[in-house]
Scaffold this motif. Structure first.
Motif, PDB file in Angstrom:
ATOM      1  N   GLY A 125     -15.858 -21.092 -12.555  1.00 34.19           N
ATOM      2  CA  GLY A 125     -15.015 -20.504 -11.524  1.00 34.19           C
ATOM      3  C   GLY A 125     -14.479 -19.127 -11.817  1.00 34.19           C
ATOM      4  N   ALA A 126     -14.915 -18.491 -12.911  1.00 32.33           N
ATOM      5  CA  ALA A 126     -14.436 -17.144 -13.217  1.00 32.33           C
ATOM      6  C   ALA A 126     -14.940 -16.160 -12.169  1.00 32.33           C
ATOM      7  N   SER A 127     -14.061 -15.249 -11.763  1.00 31.24           N
ATOM      8  CA  SER A 127     -14.470 -14.197 -10.835  1.00 31.24           C
ATOM      9  C   SER A 127     -14.591 -12.854 -11.533  1.00 31.24           C
ATOM     10  N   ALA A 128     -14.298 -12.806 -12.832  1.00 30.51           N
ATOM     11  CA  ALA A 128     -14.453 -11.582 -13.615  1.00 30.51           C
ATOM     12  C   ALA A 128     -14.726 -11.948 -15.061  1.00 30.51           C
ATOM     13  N   LEU A 129     -15.493 -11.087 -15.731  1.00 34.07           N
ATOM     14  CA  LEU A 129     -15.862 -11.296 -17.129  1.00 34.07           C
ATOM     15  C   LEU A 129     -15.472 -10.066 -17.930  1.00 34.07           C
ATOM     16  N   GLY A 130     -14.907 -10.272 -19.125  1.00 32.03           N
ATOM     17  CA  GLY A 130     -14.527  -9.182 -20.001  1.00 32.03           C
ATOM     18  C   GLY A 130     -15.523  -9.017 -21.130  1.00 32.03           C
ATOM     19  N   LEU A 131     -16.022  -7.797 -21.309  1.00 32.73           N
ATOM     20  CA  LEU A 131     -17.021  -7.475 -22.327  1.00 32.73           C
ATOM     21  C   LEU A 131     -16.411  -6.441 -23.258  1.00 32.73           C
ATOM     22  N   VAL A 132     -16.196  -6.826 -24.513  1.00 28.17           N
ATOM     23  CA  VAL A 132     -15.384  -6.044 -25.438  1.00 28.17           C
ATOM     24  C   VAL A 132     -16.266  -5.118 -26.271  1.00 28.17           C
ATOM     25  N   SER A 133     -16.039  -3.818 -26.120  1.00 29.51           N
ATOM     26  CA  SER A 133     -16.728  -2.852 -26.965  1.00 29.51           C
ATOM     27  C   SER A 133     -15.875  -2.581 -28.208  1.00 29.51           C
ATOM     28  N   THR A 134     -16.214  -1.556 -28.954  1.00 33.13           N
ATOM     29  CA  THR A 134     -15.545  -1.275 -30.225  1.00 33.13           C
ATOM     30  C   THR A 134     -14.032  -1.181 -30.059  1.00 33.13           C
ATOM     31  N   MET A 135     -13.306  -1.909 -30.908  1.00 37.20           N
ATOM     32  CA  MET A 135     -11.842  -1.940 -30.900  1.00 37.20           C
ATOM     33  C   MET A 135     -11.334  -1.785 -32.330  1.00 37.20           C
ATOM     34  N   PRO A 136     -10.114  -1.274 -32.482  1.00 38.13           N
ATOM     35  CA  PRO A 136      -9.553  -1.190 -33.833  1.00 38.13           C
ATOM     36  C   PRO A 136      -9.249  -2.545 -34.442  1.00 38.13           C
ATOM     37  N   SER A 137      -9.044  -3.563 -33.600  1.00 35.54           N
ATOM     38  CA  SER A 137      -8.767  -4.923 -34.063  1.00 35.54           C
ATOM     39  C   SER A 137      -9.021  -5.876 -32.914  1.00 35.54           C
ATOM     40  N   GLY A 138      -9.019  -7.179 -33.225  1.00 37.79           N
ATOM     41  CA  GLY A 138      -9.141  -8.181 -32.177  1.00 37.79           C
ATOM     42  C   GLY A 138     -10.524  -8.797 -32.098  1.00 37.79           C
ATOM     43  N   PRO A 139     -10.641  -9.890 -31.331  1.00 37.18           N
ATOM     44  CA  PRO A 139     -11.879 -10.668 -31.265  1.00 37.18           C
ATOM     45  C   PRO A 139     -12.826 -10.177 -30.167  1.00 37.18           C
TER      46      PRO A 139
ATOM     47  N   ALA B 120     -11.386   3.787 -26.015  1.00 36.73           N
ATOM     48  CA  ALA B 120     -11.450   5.245 -25.972  1.00 36.73           C
ATOM     49  C   ALA B 120     -10.311   5.800 -25.116  1.00 36.73           C
ATOM     50  N   VAL B 121      -9.865   6.996 -25.454  1.00 35.26           N
ATOM     51  CA  VAL B 121      -8.824   7.666 -24.669  1.00 35.26           C
ATOM     52  C   VAL B 121      -9.310   8.999 -24.115  1.00 35.26           C
ATOM     53  N   ASP B 122     -10.449   9.482 -24.571  1.00 34.12           N
ATOM     54  CA  ASP B 122     -11.019  10.720 -24.071  1.00 34.12           C
ATOM     55  C   ASP B 122     -11.852  10.420 -22.824  1.00 34.12           C
ATOM     56  N   SER B 123     -11.606  11.141 -21.746  1.00 34.16           N
ATOM     57  CA  SER B 123     -12.251  10.821 -20.474  1.00 34.16           C
ATOM     58  C   SER B 123     -13.766  10.945 -20.557  1.00 34.16           C
ATOM     59  N   GLU B 124     -14.280  11.965 -21.230  1.00 34.31           N
ATOM     60  CA  GLU B 124     -15.728  12.125 -21.331  1.00 34.31           C
ATOM     61  C   GLU B 124     -16.363  10.977 -22.111  1.00 34.31           C
ATOM     62  N   GLU B 125     -15.691  10.537 -23.152  1.00 36.96           N
ATOM     63  CA  GLU B 125     -16.198   9.409 -23.937  1.00 36.96           C
ATOM     64  C   GLU B 125     -16.206   8.131 -23.103  1.00 36.96           C
ATOM     65  N   ILE B 126     -15.150   7.920 -22.327  1.00 36.45           N
ATOM     66  CA  ILE B 126     -15.068   6.732 -21.478  1.00 36.45           C
ATOM     67  C   ILE B 126     -16.180   6.736 -20.435  1.00 36.45           C
TER      68      ILE B 126
END
Length: 233
Positions: free
Chosen positions: A23-37, A64-70
């Motif tokens: 029943g999920a209507s959205a899925l989260g796909l995690v790219s590179t992070m400083p921490s977390g699963p 990312a925080v740089d707009s071009e990188e995002i």
């Protein structure tokens, strides 16, 4: 209105389609992070995103925080939504919008104090939805999600009442507390990761129990885009 459910930390096509079946209507796909699963390679994110049928939303979680990188990262991954996990300055959003027309923007707000409320109200002017989480930007290694901690839902409610766009609630939600969280905050949607995983895999038994605990749980046969189209003109 039924509470939408986003399942985060999806790691494979099989997990993606199982989450949709529940029943999920959205899925989260995690790219590179400083921490977390939940971190997966961008090539895998792109494969999963291509496999997901509309109108299911695919969220690329970016630190990312740089707009071009995002912008470059979204183009590589091909998701239809960007989840901006770090707090961004207002000047960033127009650049992303202009470069990625039609891609939805969801700003994460890490709820710690009243400054978080002020940031949320400001960010809401520039994005399609907010996602309230329990990270700590001031930690020695930034925590941008996936902490398994709850935060002050009273502050979350203040944000909910102050904005006019959809709001997702994340952070330490379990089958035991989700009904109370929804009652107090009345979010548009909720976001899950650690509470429905075992040994780094999506746990179908936990997922079923979680959906059973959600008031007005989503109907498996009736998926709708988790963000209103009127927000994406």
């Amino acid at each position: 209105m039924r509470t939408k459910v986003k399942i985060c930390c999806i790691k494979s096509i099989e997990e993606a389609h199982a989450a949709i079946e529940f029943g999920a209507s959205a899925l989260g796909l995690v790219s590179t992070m400083p921490s977390g699963p939940g971190i997966v390679d961008e090539a895998v994110i792109a494969q999963i995103a291509r496999s997901v049928p509309p109108p299911i939303a695919t969220f690329l979680l970016t630190s990312a925080v740089d707009s071009e990188e995002i912008v470059a990262q979204q183009r590589r991954c091909g998701t239809n939504t960007l989840q901006l996990c770090d707090h961004l300055p207002p000047s960033t959003y127009p650049t992303i919008r202009n470069a990625l027309p039609g891609i939805k923007l969801v700003q994460v707000v890490h709820v710690e104090d009243m400054e978080s409320v002020d940031y949320a109200v400001s960010a809401a002017e520039h994005v399609d939805a907010l996602l309230l989480d329990s990270g700590r930007l001031s930690a020695p290694i930034k925590e941008l999600g996936g902490t398994g901690r709850t935060h002050d839902w009273g502050l979350s409610r203040k944000i909910r009442d102050a904005i006019k766009i959809p709001l997702f609630l994340a952070g330490g939600l379990t089958e035991e507390n989700v009904a109370e969280a929804i009652r107090l905050v009345e979010p548009f949607g909720i976001d899950l990761c650690s509470s429905v995983r075992t040994a780094d895999s999506l746990d179908f038994e936990k997922l079923g129990a979680f959906f059973a605990a959600i008031p007005n749980a989503p109907n498996k046969a009736a998926h709708t885009n988790p963000l209103p189209e009127s927000r994406f003109k």
